[in-house]
Design an enzyme around this catalytic site. Structure first.
Site, PDB file in Angstrom:
ATOM      1  CG  ASN A   1      -0.134  -0.133   2.495  1.00  0.00           C
ATOM      2  OD1 ASN A   1       0.621   0.762   2.848  1.00  0.00           O
ATOM      3  ND2 ASN A   1      -0.273  -1.267   3.188  1.00  0.00           N
TER       4      ASN A   1
ATOM      5  CE  LYS B   1       8.019 -11.391 -14.829  1.00  0.00           C
ATOM      6  NZ  LYS B   1       8.560 -10.615 -15.931  1.00  0.00           N
TER       7      LYS B   1
ATOM      8  CE  LYS C   1     -10.846  -0.850  10.648  1.00  0.00           C
ATOM      9  NZ  LYS C   1     -10.116  -0.177   9.622  1.00  0.00           N
TER      10      LYS C   1
HETATM   11  O1  PMT Z   1       2.715   6.275   6.572  1.00  0.00           O
HETATM   12  P1  PMT Z   1       2.122   7.598   6.130  1.00  0.00           P
HETATM   13  O2  PMT Z   1       2.339   7.879   4.665  1.00  0.00           O
HETATM   14  O3  PMT Z   1       2.551   8.737   7.019  1.00  0.00           O
HETATM   15  O4  PMT Z   1       0.515   7.476   6.279  1.00  0.00           O
HETATM   16  C1  PMT Z   1      -0.031   7.325   7.560  1.00  0.00           C
HETATM   17  C2  PMT Z   1      -1.145   6.271   7.586  1.00  0.00           C
HETATM   18  C3  PMT Z   1      -2.314   6.729   6.734  1.00  0.00           C
HETATM   19  C4  PMT Z   1      -0.631   4.912   7.077  1.00  0.00           C
HETATM   20  C5  PMT Z   1      -1.552   6.107   9.098  1.00  0.00           C
HETATM   21  O5  PMT Z   1      -1.941   7.350   9.609  1.00  0.00           O
HETATM   22  C6  PMT Z   1      -2.685   5.119   9.284  1.00  0.00           C
HETATM   23  O6  PMT Z   1      -3.856   5.440   9.177  1.00  0.00           O
HETATM   24  N1  PMT Z   1      -2.295   3.845   9.602  1.00  0.00           N
HETATM   25  C7  PMT Z   1      -3.231   2.712   9.716  1.00  0.00           C
HETATM   26  C8  PMT Z   1      -3.525   2.186   8.354  1.00  0.00           C
HETATM   27  C9  PMT Z   1      -4.378   0.944   8.395  1.00  0.00           C
HETATM   28  O7  PMT Z   1      -3.916  -0.096   7.995  1.00  0.00           O
HETATM   29  O8  PMT Z   1      -5.559   1.058   8.911  1.00  0.00           O
HETATM   30  P2  PMT Z   1      -6.584  -0.186   9.074  1.00  0.00           P
HETATM   31  O9  PMT Z   1      -7.866   0.466   9.314  1.00  0.00           O
HETATM   32  O10 PMT Z   1      -6.489  -1.104   7.903  1.00  0.00           O
HETATM   33  O11 PMT Z   1      -6.083  -0.970  10.350  1.00  0.00           O
HETATM   34  C10 PMT Z   1      -6.560  -0.654  11.657  1.00  0.00           C
HETATM   35  C11 PMT Z   1      -5.492  -0.865  12.684  1.00  0.00           C
HETATM   36  O12 PMT Z   1      -5.152  -2.268  12.761  1.00  0.00           O
HETATM   37  C12 PMT Z   1      -4.179  -0.133  12.428  1.00  0.00           C
HETATM   38  O13 PMT Z   1      -3.686   0.329  13.657  1.00  0.00           O
HETATM   39  C13 PMT Z   1      -3.260  -1.206  11.844  1.00  0.00           C
HETATM   40  O14 PMT Z   1      -1.899  -0.970  12.168  1.00  0.00           O
HETATM   41  C14 PMT Z   1      -3.776  -2.464  12.560  1.00  0.00           C
HETATM   42  N2  PMT Z   1      -3.656  -3.683  11.766  1.00  0.00           N
HETATM   43  C15 PMT Z   1      -4.355  -3.839  10.615  1.00  0.00           C
HETATM   44  C16 PMT Z   1      -4.299  -5.039   9.921  1.00  0.00           C
HETATM   45  C17 PMT Z   1      -3.463  -6.078  10.433  1.00  0.00           C
HETATM   46  N3  PMT Z   1      -3.371  -7.218   9.790  1.00  0.00           N
HETATM   47  N4  PMT Z   1      -2.770  -5.890  11.556  1.00  0.00           N
HETATM   48  C18 PMT Z   1      -2.843  -4.724  12.238  1.00  0.00           C
HETATM   49  O15 PMT Z   1      -2.204  -4.556  13.282  1.00  0.00           O
END
Ligand code: PMT
Length: 421
Positions: free
Chosen positions: A226, A304, A358
Site C-alpha cells: 500500500n 517469476k 474498530k
Molecule cells: O505512513 P504515512 O504515509 O505517514 O501514512 C499514515 C497512515 C495513513 C498509514 C496512518 O496514519 C494510518 O492510518 N495507519 C493505519 C492504516 C491501516 O492499515 O488502517 P486499518 O484500518 O487497515 O487498520 C486498523 C489498525 O489495525 C491499524 O492500527 C493497523 O496498524 C492495525 N492492523 C491492521 C491489519 C493487520 N493485519 N494488523 C494490524 O495490526
C-alpha cells in the site's frame, strides 16, 4: 536527550512569546493574531525588522502590544546591550510571523546581521515559523531547501495557505488567517508547556510503534502493498523518544531515517511484523500505525510467474489469498497486553463509526481515525487530519503537521497513564 514538555493546557495565561515580525503585508494578519493571543492572557514582546517597518509603524505595533517593539541591535536608549540574548530567555517560545523568503534564507544559514537574526541565533526556546510570501517565492527550490533546513534544526512550521495573494496572483504562500494563527500558536505553547508529572509518566516507559507498509511477495518480482510512507509512525516514535520514553520502532520498508535515539527493527511482511512485535512484549505502550496488508498470497512462487498463468487463458483470477494475522487485535487481547494500546483506522467512508467499531473490536484505548479521501493525500504527505476516538469521546484535530499530531497523541497517552489508578 531533549525532553518534550507535555501538558494539558487550556489555561495559558502565564505563557509569553517573543515575536519576530519580518517585512510582508501579512504583518497585518500577525498583529490581529497577537491581539487574540493577548486577549487570552498570553504575553507578547515584538522584534521588528527594518522591512517590517515599511508595512506597519513601530508606533502602531507598540500601541497594539502595549510595549514598544525592539528594532535596533545597538540602541543606547535601551537598558541592556545584551537584548539579543535576553529576549528569548524571558519567554516560553519564539514566533516568526510572517517569515519572508529572505528571513527564511537568513535563518537557514545562521545570518545574524540585524536584531531579529541575532535573537533567533541566541534563542534557547522552541521556535514556531509562519512563512508568507508570493507563491513563486514559496515554491522556489531555494525557499524549500531553506525551510527543510530550518525544520531539521528543530523549528515547527505553520504551512501557508492557498489563495489570492496581495499581488493578485493565486497560489500557495498566504499566511493563515489570524484566528488560525492564534490557535496554532496556543497549541504549540500547550505542547511545550511543562507539568513535571506528565514527564515522569513517560520517562521510564517502553513504547512500541509499528509503522510503514508491509510487503507481501507474490513471486521474486511482484508483491502486494500500500502507499504508507511511514512518516506518521516515525513522527510518533520521535515524539515518544523526545518525551523520554524508550522507543522501539518496528518498520516496514520505507526510505526514512531512523529518529535519533529510537531502536528500529526492519521487517517486510505482516507475519514478520507480528513476530517482531510479540518478541518485544511486554511493553508499556503499543502504538500501531503501520498499514499492514490484510492479505498475503497463499504460496509465494520462487520463479517469476508467467503472465498467461497469472491471468489464465480465460482471464480468471488465479491468485489465492489468505488473511494475515491482525497484529493490533492479537496484542490487545494477549496475556501481556500493554497498559495502553493505540490503533489507527484509515477509512474512506463512515470514518467515525468505523473507528468506533474498530476500537471496540480490537480492544484499543485510543483509535486515531484517519480520513483517506481522494481530495487530500495522506500517504507520504507531511500533514494529516485525524480524530482521536477514545471511550465515547471524539476529539477532532484540524489539518496539522504529522509531527504535531504525533506530539498531541503522546500528550493524550501520557494523560491516560497519569490518570490511571
Ligand atoms: O505512513 P504515512 O504515509 O505517514 O501514512 C499514515 C497512515 C495513513 C498509514 C496512518 O496514519 C494510518 O492510518 N495507519 C493505519 C492504516 C491501516 O492499515 O488502517 P486499518 O484500518 O487497515 O487498520 C486498523 C489498525 O489495525 C491499524 O492500527 C493497523 O496498524 C492495525 N492492523 C491492521 C491489519 C493487520 N493485519 N494488523 C494490524 O495490526
Amino acid at each position: 536527550m531533549t525532553i518534550l514538555k507535555l501538558v494539558d493546557n487550556s489555561d495559558m495565561s502565564h505563557s509569553s512569546l517573543c515575536v519576530v515580525l519580518s517585512g510582508g503585508i501579512a504583518v497585518l494578519k500577525t498583529l490581529d493574531a497577537l491581539r487574540l493571543l493577548m486577549k487570552d492572557g498570553i504575553g507578547v514582546e515584538v522584534v521588528m525588522t527594518r522591512a517590517a517597518e515599511q508595512f506597519v509603524t513601530p508606533l502602531t505595533v507598540g500601541a497594539l502590544t502595549q510595549n514598544p517593539p525592539h528594532r535596533d541591535m545597538f540602541d543606547v536608549d535601551q537598558e541592556s546591550t545584551m537584548r539579543h540574548i535576553e529576549l528569548s530567555r524571558r519567554h516560553d517560545a519564539v514566533l516568526v510571523a510572517p517569515a519572508t523568503a529572505n528571513r527564511l534564507a537568513k535563518m537557514a544559514h545562521g545570518i545574524a546581521d540585524d536584531l531579529a537574526g541575532a535573537v533567533l541565533m541566541a534563542s534557547n526556546k522552541p521556535l514556531l515559523v509562519a512563512p508568507a510570501m508570493n507563491h513563486h517565492m514559496w515554491s522556489h527550490p531555494a525557499t524549500q531547501r531553506n525551510l527543510a533546513r530550518i525544520e531539521e534544526d528543530g523549528a515547527t512550521i505553520i504551512q501557508p495557505e492557498i489563495g489570492e495573494m496581495a499581488c493578485q496572483e493565486f497560489g500557495v504562500g498566504r499566511l493563515v488567517e489570524p484566528a488560525i494563527l492564534a490557535q496554532q500558536v496556543k497549541k504549540f505553547l500547550a505542547s511545550i508547556s511543562c507539568t513535571p508529572s506528565f514527564l515522569e509518566t513517560l520517562a521510564h516507559k517502553h513504547v512500541l510503534v509499528t509503522s510503514g507498509p508491509t510487503i507481501e511477495p507474490i513471486d521474486p518480482v511482484r508483491y502486494l502493498t500500500n502507499h504508507s510512507s511511514g512518516k506518521q509512525g516515525y513522527a510518533i516514535a520521535q515524539a515518544a523518544q523526545e518525551a523520554g520514553a524508550k522507543v522501539t520502532l518496528i518498520s516496514g520498508p520505507t526510505s526514512l531515517e531512523t529518529p535519533k535515539g529510537v531502536r528500529r527493527i526492519n521487517v517486510m511482511t505482516a507475519q514478520e511484523m507480528h513476530d517482531a512485535v510479540f518478541k518485544q512484549l511486554p511493553v508499556d505502550v503499543a502504538i500501531m500505525v503501520a498499514a499492514v496488508a490484510d492479505f498475503r498470497v497463499v504460496t509465494t512462487e520462487k520463479k517469476k510467474i508467467k503472465k498467461a498463468t497469472l491471468v489464465g487463458d480465460k482471464k480468471k483470477n488465479i491468485l489465492s489469498l489468505a488473511s494475515n494475522p491482525d497484529i493490533l487485535f492479537d496484542v490487545a487481547h494477549c496475556a501481556k497486553r500493554p497498559q495502553i494500546v493505540v490503533g489507527f483506522a484509515a477509512e474512506t467512508h463512515n470514518l467515525i463509526e468505523e473507528a468506533k467499531r474498530k476500537r471496540a473490536d480490537k480492544k484499543c484505548d485510543i483509535i486515531v481515525a484517519n480520513a483517506i479521501t481522494k481530495e487530500e493525500s495522506v500517504f507520504g504527505a507531511d500533514e494529516n487530519t485525524v480524530y482521536f476516538v477514545s471511550d465515547d469521546n471524539v476529539v477532532a484535530y484540524e489539518k496539522a503537521a504529522k509531527k504535531q499530531i504525533a506530539r498531541d497523541l503522546i500528550v493524550a497517552i501520557a494523560k491516560r497513564i497519569h490518570k490511571a489508578p
